[in-house]
Design an enzyme around this catalytic site. Structure first.
Site, PDB file in Angstrom:
ATOM      1  N   LYS A  39       0.838  -1.209   0.000  1.00  0.00           N
ATOM      2  CA  LYS A  39       0.000   0.000   0.000  1.00  0.00           C
ATOM      3  C   LYS A  39       0.876   1.264   0.000  1.00  0.00           C
ATOM      4  O   LYS A  39       2.077   1.190   0.304  1.00  0.00           O
ATOM      5  CB  LYS A  39      -0.926  -0.014   1.224  1.00  0.00           C
ATOM      6  CG  LYS A  39      -0.195  -0.009   2.570  1.00  0.00           C
ATOM      7  CD  LYS A  39      -1.146  -0.334   3.713  1.00  0.00           C
ATOM      8  CE  LYS A  39      -0.423  -0.304   5.049  1.00  0.00           C
ATOM      9  NZ  LYS A  39      -1.291  -0.768   6.150  1.00  0.00           N
ATOM     10  N   ARG A 137     -10.766  -0.536  14.743  1.00  0.00           N
ATOM     11  CA  ARG A 137     -10.565   0.260  13.543  1.00  0.00           C
ATOM     12  C   ARG A 137     -11.484  -0.356  12.502  1.00  0.00           C
ATOM     13  O   ARG A 137     -12.676  -0.107  12.526  1.00  0.00           O
ATOM     14  CB  ARG A 137      -9.080   0.237  13.149  1.00  0.00           C
ATOM     15  CG  ARG A 137      -8.697   1.317  12.178  1.00  0.00           C
ATOM     16  CD  ARG A 137      -7.197   1.378  11.905  1.00  0.00           C
ATOM     17  NE  ARG A 137      -6.648   0.141  11.351  1.00  0.00           N
ATOM     18  CZ  ARG A 137      -5.397   0.014  10.902  1.00  0.00           C
ATOM     19  NH1 ARG A 137      -4.554   1.032  10.965  1.00  0.00           N
ATOM     20  NH2 ARG A 137      -4.958  -1.131  10.410  1.00  0.00           N
ATOM     21  N   TYR A 259      16.029  30.477  10.282  1.00  0.00           N
ATOM     22  CA  TYR A 259      14.779  31.103  10.710  1.00  0.00           C
ATOM     23  C   TYR A 259      14.645  31.065  12.232  1.00  0.00           C
ATOM     24  O   TYR A 259      14.933  30.039  12.854  1.00  0.00           O
ATOM     25  CB  TYR A 259      13.585  30.354  10.124  1.00  0.00           C
ATOM     26  CG  TYR A 259      13.324  30.614   8.658  1.00  0.00           C
ATOM     27  CD1 TYR A 259      13.115  31.908   8.179  1.00  0.00           C
ATOM     28  CD2 TYR A 259      13.241  29.553   7.763  1.00  0.00           C
ATOM     29  CE1 TYR A 259      12.852  32.129   6.828  1.00  0.00           C
ATOM     30  CE2 TYR A 259      12.967  29.768   6.420  1.00  0.00           C
ATOM     31  CZ  TYR A 259      12.776  31.061   5.949  1.00  0.00           C
ATOM     32  OH  TYR A 259      12.507  31.271   4.634  1.00  0.00           O
ATOM     33  N   MET A 307      12.209  24.897   3.937  1.00  0.00           N
ATOM     34  CA  MET A 307      11.515  24.094   2.926  1.00  0.00           C
ATOM     35  C   MET A 307      12.479  23.329   2.022  1.00  0.00           C
ATOM     36  O   MET A 307      12.288  22.156   1.734  1.00  0.00           O
ATOM     37  CB  MET A 307      10.608  24.986   2.074  1.00  0.00           C
ATOM     38  CG  MET A 307       9.742  24.203   1.112  1.00  0.00           C
ATOM     39  SD  MET A 307       8.759  25.241   0.021  1.00  0.00           S
ATOM     40  CE  MET A 307       7.603  25.966   1.174  1.00  0.00           C
TER      41      MET A 307
HETATM   42  C1  LIG Z   1      -0.533  -1.714   6.866  1.00  0.00           C
HETATM   43  C2  LIG Z   1      -1.099  -3.018   7.274  1.00  0.00           C
HETATM   44  C3  LIG Z   1      -0.268  -4.147   7.364  1.00  0.00           C
HETATM   45  C4  LIG Z   1       1.240  -4.059   7.266  1.00  0.00           C
HETATM   46  O1  LIG Z   1       1.735  -3.575   8.488  1.00  0.00           O
HETATM   47  P1  LIG Z   1       3.299  -3.441   8.805  1.00  0.00           P
HETATM   48  O2  LIG Z   1       3.353  -3.055  10.223  1.00  0.00           O
HETATM   49  O3  LIG Z   1       3.802  -2.374   7.904  1.00  0.00           O
HETATM   50  O4  LIG Z   1       3.927  -4.748   8.509  1.00  0.00           O
HETATM   51  C5  LIG Z   1      -0.860  -5.373   7.600  1.00  0.00           C
HETATM   52  N1  LIG Z   1      -2.198  -5.485   7.773  1.00  0.00           N
HETATM   53  C6  LIG Z   1      -3.027  -4.409   7.726  1.00  0.00           C
HETATM   54  C7  LIG Z   1      -4.469  -4.598   7.951  1.00  0.00           C
HETATM   55  C8  LIG Z   1      -2.498  -3.142   7.503  1.00  0.00           C
HETATM   56  O5  LIG Z   1      -3.307  -2.085   7.473  1.00  0.00           O
END
Ligand SMILES: *Cc1c(COP(=O)(O)O)cnc(C)c1O
Length: 371
Positions: A39, A137, A259, A307
């Site tokens: 993802k 969740r 800054y 930046m």
């Molecule tokens: C993002 C996610 C993972 C992967 O998690 P990591 O800690 O990056 O290995 C696995 N299962 C779900 C449901 C996630 O949202």
């Protein structure tokens, strides 16, 4: 002049290290299946370059967050098993079918919606069922699961192939929550037909064999983040970020830097101004806290990060290393993303996914990954 020669920031992603990390986890959990979570564009590192290498190494199942990521991955991997963690959100069921994406169904409403779609005989792919075991969740609650269990025809209609849950405290091996969630998954899954189960992401894999079940879902560990904070990192480093020094200035009277004049120079100091700032994902919270590496020496950030620029105190670094045009390492072997995250007050996940678009990016080891 090449793109690389013009670059003021260079991000090197070691694809062979990602593949080696996946193979290590795969061997560790066998006979359970090791999937790959890709993802957010492989946590910001480039799905287009990484997913084919993982597939070539033998990874068959992938997880993405949303349907658009699933469609993008399907273009890259025509034959992979692709799970979409958010599932269909109403009206997009046809996209799942068209691109053969497995929806992760996270509520009773999603399940009944998908069952209705599947019953129309539109070639709906199989599905995964997500059960909540304490994260609160995504996932079905116990009440929803009992209601589903009373209607086996709905479960049959969605053709489930996986039951999954997600751990809230897996990075803390001492948390009693881990065993509790595993027990809850096993108990709740008994409401459903016997199916492969999954609860472990990266950290969960290291809680022991009992957490591997049928399939594990590592993301972070593939990309070199430490799945066991506070213990030696078993994974190979993947990311190197280098910034180019655009100016070196000598200060010989009491002055301030940057800054807000937050950093005071008292005596004779040498400062290197580097072409990486918070727009590049080099967090502003590293102001007066972060470090870089140059010529084998660790150098501190001086003043606020702006930046496009960060100033380092390179007083002790020989001029042969600290000169305009030279590279300073911001993330790398001696400055892991986890380490940078500690200094920035966040987690390695956020460091990786924030890496900017202005870097010149190169992916190494894609050839060895294929052989
Ligand atoms: C993002 C996610 C993972 C992967 O998690 P990591 O800690 O990056 O290995 C696995 N299962 C779900 C449901 C996630 O949202």
């Amino acid at each position: 002049m090449t793109d690389l020669a013009r670059a003021t920031a260079l991000l090197t992603i070691d694809v062979a290290a990602i593949v080696a990390n996946w193979k290590r986890l795969s061997a560790l959990v066998a006979p359970a299946e090791a999937s790959a979570v890709v993802k957010a564009d492989c946590y910001g590192l480039g799905m287009e370059h990484i997913a084919p290498a993982l597939s070539a190494a033998g990874c068959q199942s992938f997880f993405v967050a949303c349907v658009n990521e699933g469609i993008a991955l399907r273009r890259i991997l025509p034959a992979a098993v692709i799970h979409v963690l958010s599932g269909p959100l109403g009206g997009d069921e046809g996209e799942f079918a068209a691109h053969n994406l497995i929806p992760v169904l996270n509520s009773l409403a999603q399940i009944t919606g998908w069952a209705g779609f599947a019953k129309k005989g539109s070639g709906a792919p199989a599905a995964a069922i997500h059960i909540d075991t304490g994260m609160n969740r995504l996932g079905l609650s116990e009440t929803e699961l009992e209601r589903l269990a009373a209607k086996p025809e709905i479960t049959a209609a969605i053709r489930p192939i996986l039951v999954m849950s997600h751990l809230a405290c897996a990075d803390d091996a001492d948390s009693p929550m881990n065993a509790r969630q595993l027990t809850t998954l096993r108990r709740l899954a008994s409401h459903l037909p016997a199916l492969p189960q999954s609860i472990a992401a990266s950290s969960g894999i290291f809680l022991g064999r009992g957490f591997h079940l049928g399939l594990v879902r590592p993301g972070a560990a593939l990309y070199g983040l430490n799945p066991m904070p506070g213990r030696p990192n078993p994974m190979s480093q993947v990311v190197k970020l280098q910034g180019k020094i655009v100016q070196v200035r000598d200060v010989d009277s009491p002055q301030t830097v940057g800054y807000g004049a937050t950093h005071r120079v008292e005596g004779k100091r040498k400062l290197a101004v580097v072409a990486v700032g918070y727009a590049d994902g080099w967090f502003r919270s590293l102001s007066n806290r972060g470090h870089g590496m140059i010529g084998g020496m660790k150098v501190p950030v001086a003043g606020r990060i702006s930046m496009d620029l960060t100033t380092f105190d390179v007083t002790d670094v020989p001029a042969e290393h600290a000169h305009p045009g030279a590279w300073i390492e911001l993330i790398g072997p001696d400055l892991s993303p986890d380490r940078v995250a500690d200094e920035a007050g966040t987690i390695g996940y956020e460091i990786l996914t924030s890496l900017g678009r202005r870097h010149h990016r190169r992916w190494t080891g894609t050839e060895t990954a294929k052989s």
